[in-house]
Design an enzyme around this catalytic site. Structure first.
Site, PDB file in Angstrom:
ATOM      1  N   LYS A   1      49.634  41.378  54.908  1.00 13.26           N
ATOM      2  CA  LYS A   1      50.215  41.685  56.002  1.00 13.26           C
ATOM      3  C   LYS A   1      51.205  41.047  56.721  1.00 13.26           C
ATOM      4  O   LYS A   1      52.151  41.509  57.340  1.00 13.26           O
ATOM      5  CB  LYS A   1      49.424  42.456  57.102  1.00 13.26           C
TER       6      LYS A   1
ATOM      7  N   GLU B   1      50.074  49.277  66.785  1.00 12.97           N
ATOM      8  CA  GLU B   1      48.866  49.900  66.552  1.00 12.97           C
ATOM      9  C   GLU B   1      47.833  49.481  65.552  1.00 12.97           C
ATOM     10  O   GLU B   1      48.661  48.865  64.837  1.00 12.97           O
ATOM     11  CB  GLU B   1      48.936  51.513  66.608  1.00 12.97           C
TER      12      GLU B   1
ATOM     13  N   SER C   1      45.394  42.087  47.222  1.00 12.70           N
ATOM     14  CA  SER C   1      46.049  41.922  48.846  1.00 12.70           C
ATOM     15  C   SER C   1      45.390  40.936  49.813  1.00 12.70           C
ATOM     16  O   SER C   1      45.883  40.717  50.593  1.00 12.70           O
ATOM     17  CB  SER C   1      46.113  43.413  49.104  1.00 12.70           C
TER      18      SER C   1
HETATM   19  C1  LIG Z   1      45.873  46.851  55.285  1.00 15.69           C
HETATM   20  C2  LIG Z   1      45.362  46.199  54.059  1.00 15.69           C
HETATM   21  C3  LIG Z   1      45.319  47.054  52.888  1.00 15.69           C
HETATM   22  C4  LIG Z   1      46.134  48.593  52.851  1.00 15.69           C
HETATM   23  O1  LIG Z   1      47.593  48.469  53.403  1.00 15.69           O
HETATM   24  P1  LIG Z   1      48.919  48.872  52.686  1.00 15.69           P
HETATM   25  O2  LIG Z   1      49.641  49.099  53.384  1.00 15.69           O
HETATM   26  O3  LIG Z   1      48.185  49.972  51.605  1.00 15.69           O
HETATM   27  O4  LIG Z   1      48.945  47.591  51.789  1.00 15.69           O
HETATM   28  C5  LIG Z   1      45.173  46.667  51.803  1.00 15.69           C
HETATM   29  N1  LIG Z   1      44.493  45.493  51.579  1.00 15.69           N
HETATM   30  C6  LIG Z   1      44.269  44.599  52.787  1.00 15.69           C
HETATM   31  C7  LIG Z   1      43.700  43.401  52.317  1.00 15.69           C
HETATM   32  C8  LIG Z   1      44.822  44.891  53.926  1.00 15.69           C
HETATM   33  O5  LIG Z   1      44.474  44.265  54.880  1.00 15.69           O
END
Ligand SMILES: *Cc1c(COP(=O)(O)O)cnc(C)c1O
Length: 391
Positions: free
Chosen positions: A89, A111, A376
């Protein structure tokens, strides 16, 4: 370029900017300037510099040997979990805060649902000494105390949204209402959602993920292209970033994984591509989970980051054109995948990322198939859930 939006922000029939008249000047100002700013030398220098020295990029591309052995393929993990603040993020919030500065904005609003985007925004506001207001559903504030504490420590003001179900969509409504009343503020959106130009802007800022992947794969395998890329989808930003530089290269298989919660047909899920229909949410036309009256159906997933009733317009288009294959994983499957990765690779993934890992056993993988799973985020924030379900 089939997978770039047109001048009005449409990917096929999806996208656009469905906004109240009063917000038009703000959105137009951003639309007129974002590409020029992103492509400018001064932005690129500061963005790349912060990504390197503050975030810790490039994130490693790790050949997961034991995971590869287990599933009979060559599996790499793109380690977004090693970024400062623990997920992808921050790539986006760093980029947007620089864009806000270029536009001369001094106050940032955002938000947040589970608080991850709120923390990533509060972090860059602290870094840049900008005022930060984060809207968050009252229910979520109670559920996500550690992230609320982080945001406050970082100097952000957390404003509870007390209408409706007191969750993410209500926080979004509050943020938009505030933006209308304070048009001098910059609205920092956390995924590839919202009115044009946000989906394209956020995709461009997350594209650093696939930009690095190309270089790293070339170094490690001799080829820029993997056979397959797998990423989880909440709004779709980490997937958009991991797919971005491969979108037009149709020989690279793209797999988007949604959260099936207790099961796609259980009534407790967030599998938008399976259950959604065309509608407007958060200022853009996309697919979303809604009832017969067009009211949003509250989504459910064990992972807060995937608990979103829509997907961004790019993903709606990738789904419609079948450029990406949409799969899903239940809470249970994601938990099992998280325990597995922890045991065999020594990496505790975020619950969101565990959904991407959870489709590996459902695929018919080949020995020489090069697969990249976008990891992610890290699992520290999910420890309580992991401990509760540990047998
Ligand atoms: C917020 C988040 C997501 C989902 O958000 P996307 O916009 O779909 O990437 C996925 N993995 C993690 C670790 C997150 O914090």
């Amino acid at each position: 370029m089939k997978f770039q939006p047109d001048n009005n922000g449409y990917y096929g029939q999806f996208g656009g900017a469905f906004i109240p008249e009063l917000l038009y000047p703000n959105v137009k100002e951003l639309e007129d300037n974002y590409i020029q700013i992103i492509e400018s030398e001064s932005f690129q220098k500061e963005y790349k510099d912060l990504l390197k020295h503050y975030v810790g990029r490039p994130s490693p591309l790790y050949l997961a040997k034991r995971l590869s052995q287990k599933y009979g393929a060559t599996i790499y993990l793109k380690r977004e979990d090693l970024n400062h603040t623990g997920a992808h993020k921050v790539n986006n919030t760093i980029g947007q805060i620089l864009i806000a500065k270029h536009l001369g904005k001094t106050k940032i609003i955002a938000e947040t649902g589970a608080g991850q985007h709120g923390v990533a925004t509060a972090t860059v506001c602290a870094l840049m000494d900008l005022e930060c207001v984060v809207f968050m559903g009252e229910t979520d504030i109670k559920r996500q105390a550690p992230n609320v504490a982080r945001m406050k420590m970082l100097g952000a003001k957390v404003v509870p949204a007390t209408s409706g179900s007191k969750t993410l969509k209500d926080a979004t409504n509050e943020a938009i209402r505030y933006w209308i009343q304070h048009p001098d503020t910059y609205y920092l959106i956390g995924s590839v959602v919202g009115p044009h130009p946000y989906p394209d802007m956020v995709a461009r800022l997350q594209a650093v993920i696939s930009e690095e992947m190309k270089v790293q794969l070339k170094e490690q395998t001799g080829k820029e292209n993997p056979n397959t890329i797998i990423a989880c989808v909440g709004g779709g930003s980490n997937a958009a970033g991991a797919f971005y530089h491969y979108l037009e290269d149709e020989e690279v298989e793209l797999i988007a994984v949604e959260a099936a919660g207790l099961g796609v047909d259980s009534g407790e899920s967030a599998a938008t591509s399976q259950l959604g229909e065309v509608g407007v949410i958060h200022g853009s036309k996309t697919i979303l989970m809604q009832d017969e009256y067009g009211q949003i159906i509250e989504p459910y997933s064990i992972s807060a980051g995937l608990d979103y009733p829509g997907v961004g317009p790019l993903h709606a288009f990738l789904h419609e054109t079948k450029r990406a294959m949409f799969m899903n994983a239940t809470d249970k499957e994601a938990l099992a995948a998280a325990y597995e990765l922890t045991k065999i690779e020594g990496i505790i993934p975020a619950l969101e990322s565990a959904h991407a890992l959870a489709v590996l056993p459902k695929m018919n993988l080949q020995k020489d198939q090069v697969v990249v799973v976008n990891l992610s985020g890290r699992g520290d924030k999910d420890l309580e859930t992991y401990i509760k379900h540990l047998e």
